[in-house]
Design an enzyme around this catalytic site. Structure first.
Site, PDB file in Angstrom:
ATOM      1  N   ASN A 152      33.116 -14.231  33.176  1.00  0.00           N
ATOM      2  CA  ASN A 152      32.595 -15.579  33.354  1.00  0.00           C
ATOM      3  C   ASN A 152      33.731 -16.579  33.206  1.00  0.00           C
ATOM      4  O   ASN A 152      34.643 -16.394  32.399  1.00  0.00           O
ATOM      5  CB  ASN A 152      31.521 -15.871  32.302  1.00  0.00           C
ATOM      6  CG  ASN A 152      30.248 -15.090  32.556  1.00  0.00           C
ATOM      7  OD1 ASN A 152      29.798 -14.981  33.690  1.00  0.00           O
ATOM      8  ND2 ASN A 152      29.666 -14.528  31.500  1.00  0.00           N
ATOM      9  N   HIS A 154      37.566 -12.715  28.725  1.00  0.00           N
ATOM     10  CA  HIS A 154      37.101 -11.356  28.421  1.00  0.00           C
ATOM     11  C   HIS A 154      36.365 -10.788  29.622  1.00  0.00           C
ATOM     12  O   HIS A 154      35.755 -11.526  30.394  1.00  0.00           O
ATOM     13  CB  HIS A 154      36.190 -11.340  27.190  1.00  0.00           C
ATOM     14  CG  HIS A 154      35.090 -12.353  27.233  1.00  0.00           C
ATOM     15  ND1 HIS A 154      35.311 -13.681  26.965  1.00  0.00           N
ATOM     16  CD2 HIS A 154      33.783 -12.238  27.539  1.00  0.00           C
ATOM     17  CE1 HIS A 154      34.177 -14.347  27.079  1.00  0.00           C
ATOM     18  NE2 HIS A 154      33.224 -13.491  27.450  1.00  0.00           N
ATOM     19  N   MET A 155      36.423  -9.490  29.730  1.00  0.00           N
ATOM     20  CA  MET A 155      35.718  -8.756  30.772  1.00  0.00           C
ATOM     21  C   MET A 155      34.544  -8.027  30.114  1.00  0.00           C
ATOM     22  O   MET A 155      34.735  -7.301  29.143  1.00  0.00           O
ATOM     23  CB  MET A 155      36.688  -7.758  31.411  1.00  0.00           C
ATOM     24  CG  MET A 155      36.081  -6.841  32.445  1.00  0.00           C
ATOM     25  SD  MET A 155      37.306  -5.576  32.899  1.00  0.00           S
ATOM     26  CE  MET A 155      38.283  -6.477  34.098  1.00  0.00           C
TER      27      MET A 155
HETATM   28  P1  AMP Z   1      30.505 -15.074  27.767  1.00  0.00           P
HETATM   29  O1  AMP Z   1      29.200 -15.785  28.009  1.00  0.00           O
HETATM   30  O2  AMP Z   1      31.015 -14.392  28.991  1.00  0.00           O
HETATM   31  O3  AMP Z   1      31.515 -15.995  27.105  1.00  0.00           O
HETATM   32  O4  AMP Z   1      30.194 -13.898  26.752  1.00  0.00           O
HETATM   33  C1  AMP Z   1      30.401 -13.994  25.369  1.00  0.00           C
HETATM   34  C2  AMP Z   1      29.847 -12.729  24.768  1.00  0.00           C
HETATM   35  O5  AMP Z   1      30.371 -12.601  23.460  1.00  0.00           O
HETATM   36  C3  AMP Z   1      28.319 -12.698  24.645  1.00  0.00           C
HETATM   37  O6  AMP Z   1      27.805 -11.580  25.373  1.00  0.00           O
HETATM   38  C4  AMP Z   1      28.094 -12.588  23.146  1.00  0.00           C
HETATM   39  O7  AMP Z   1      26.973 -11.783  22.822  1.00  0.00           O
HETATM   40  C5  AMP Z   1      29.397 -11.982  22.663  1.00  0.00           C
HETATM   41  N1  AMP Z   1      29.748 -12.232  21.281  1.00  0.00           N
HETATM   42  C6  AMP Z   1      29.741 -13.420  20.626  1.00  0.00           C
HETATM   43  N2  AMP Z   1      30.145 -13.262  19.360  1.00  0.00           N
HETATM   44  C7  AMP Z   1      30.439 -11.944  19.208  1.00  0.00           C
HETATM   45  C8  AMP Z   1      30.918 -11.147  18.122  1.00  0.00           C
HETATM   46  N3  AMP Z   1      31.178 -11.677  16.918  1.00  0.00           N
HETATM   47  N4  AMP Z   1      31.098  -9.813  18.325  1.00  0.00           N
HETATM   48  C9  AMP Z   1      30.839  -9.268  19.536  1.00  0.00           C
HETATM   49  N5  AMP Z   1      30.400  -9.964  20.588  1.00  0.00           N
HETATM   50  C10 AMP Z   1      30.188 -11.287  20.430  1.00  0.00           C
END
Ligand code: AMP
Length: 115
Positions: free
Chosen positions: A86, A99-100
């Site tokens: 995203n 991130h992927m």
């Molecule tokens: P995005 O919307 O592409 O920025 O995805 C962010 C992702 O990070 C989401 O799927 C969240 O569930 C995940 N996320 C947020 N905090 C954590 C965390 N502490 N550990 C693992 N995943 C996380």
């Protein structure tokens, strides 16, 4: 300020880490959207795809080969999986550390929500 992903990468907060090397760390998403939902993250804090520089290309390419290896390890290489990145507001990017997402383990449906 360090991103939440940098804190996981540095071991300052817990994360379910499945892979790490000097360029990349991968850990399970805290709110999984599929049986396999892993985030593959450059150790370097690149906020979004808009911030990618030519010097990042090796790391970004490496993310794909790590994704392939994790998919094999998770047993989803043959059934298939989705890699998703995203960028920004319209994509609902929540964490400003590139991130992927690696999703798999079920039929994932259409690529994006239709209007
Ligand atoms: P995005 O919307 O592409 O920025 O995805 C962010 C992702 O990070 C989401 O799927 C969240 O569930 C995940 N996320 C947020 N905090 C954590 C965390 N502490 N550990 C693992 N995943 C996380």
């Amino acid at each position: 300020m360090a991103t939440i992903f940098s804190k996981i990468i540095k071991g300052e907060i817990p994360g379910d880490i499945v892979y790490r090397d000097d360029q990349i760390t991968a850990f399970r998403d805290i709110d999984p959207q599929a049986p396999t939902h892993i985030l593959i993250v450059p150790n370097k804090e690149i906020p979004t795809v808009n911030d990618v520089n030519p010097e990042d290309e090796a790391t970004l390419g490496h993310m794909f080969s790590v994704a392939k290896r994790i998919a094999e390890k998770e047993g989803i290489a043959q059934t298939g999986y989705r890699l998703l990145v995203n960028c920004g507001r319209d994509a609902n990017q929540e964490v400003l550390h590139l991130h992927m997402h690696l999703f798999g383990g079920r039929q994932l449906g259409p690529m994006i929500m239709r209007k």
